[in-house]
Design a protein around this motif. Structure first.
Motif: not given
Ligand SMILES: Nc1ncnc2c1ncn2[C@@H]1O[C@H](COP(=O)(O)OP(=O)(O)OP(=O)(O)O)[C@@H](O)[C@H]1O
Ligand SMILES: O=C(O)C1=C[C@@H](O)[C@@H](O)[C@H](O)C1
Ligand SMILES: [Mg+2]
Length: 196
Positions: A70-75, A122-145
């Protein structure tokens, strides 16, 4: 004569792990995919199961820069972050075998993707939007979101990135099953690359 119980065949995972380990050889296993797909969590467990080292590019970037993502993106902004990410991943791939979990955007960068393609399986871990959203919306450590509508942003990223992630050697569907199940599916996919 019946087999004594302590001589029962080993559980699936140890056999699968040794087969996958043999199939991987000296190659690195590189996990790619969107934020929340489970690259870090499943990557760590897969490395433990295979008995090889685990590294996570986001953690390594934070360690060498002594800053949070987060700080790297901001700075310094995203372009500088991507340049650092390329250098770090290039270095992490230098010696194998390792499991290398990458940040969500690493494989999307042309330069980094070139190194990843050369540097391992390389292995792509592919996921549906609902699965990803459930997981990422709990934390705000992702600057792109950090946008007005982060769910829509995640969907836009899926649409832009999935065609590129699909260049991976292997694809495993990430979903809400036990992490051990995910690891087994990754191991099975690696094993299937073994030449007869
Ligand atoms: N199969 C699973 N079932 C339930 N939860 C999971 C599963 N896989 C991962 N998770 C959880 O989802 C969250 C996100 O996973 P993780 O941090 O590994 O994603 P990531 O792909 O590394 O994301 P990023 O690109 O942001 O680093 C974590 O809390 C992790 O424990
Ligand atoms: O998807 C992305 O572009 C990112 C994912 C994270 O892993 C971090 O690397 C960073 O937040 C950027
Ligand atoms: Mg991660």
């Amino acid at each position: 004569m019946t087999e004594p119980i302590d001589q029962a065949p080993p559980a699936l995972a140890p056999t699968l792990a040794s087969e996958a380990r043999a199939a991987l050889g000296k190659r690195n296993l590189v996990l790619i995919g969107l934020m929340g797909a489970g690259k870090s969590a499943i990557g760590r467990m897969t490395a433990q199961t295979l008995g090889i080292p685990f590294v996570d590019s986001d953690h390594e970037i934070e360690r060498v820069s002594r800053m949070s993502i987060t700080d790297l993106f901001a700075a310094y902004g995203e372009a500088e972050f991507r340049a650092l990410e390329t250098r770090v991943i290039k270095r992490l791939l230098r010696s194998g075998p390792r499991v290398v979990s990458t940040g969500g955007g690493a494989y999307i960068n042309d330069n980094t993707r070139k190194h990843i393609k050369r540097g391992g399986l390389t292995v792509w871990l592919k996921a549906d939007l609902d699965v990803l959203w459930e997981r990422v919306n709990k934390r705000d450590t992702r600057p792109l979101l950090k946008t007005e509508n982060p769910r829509q942003t995640l969907e836009n990223l899926m649409n832009a990135r999935y065609p590129i992630y699909s260049e991976a050697d292997l694809t495993v569907m990430s979903r809400d099953v036990k992490k051990e199940t995910m690891v087994e599916e990754v191991l099975a996919a690696i094993t299937a690359t073994r030449k007869p």
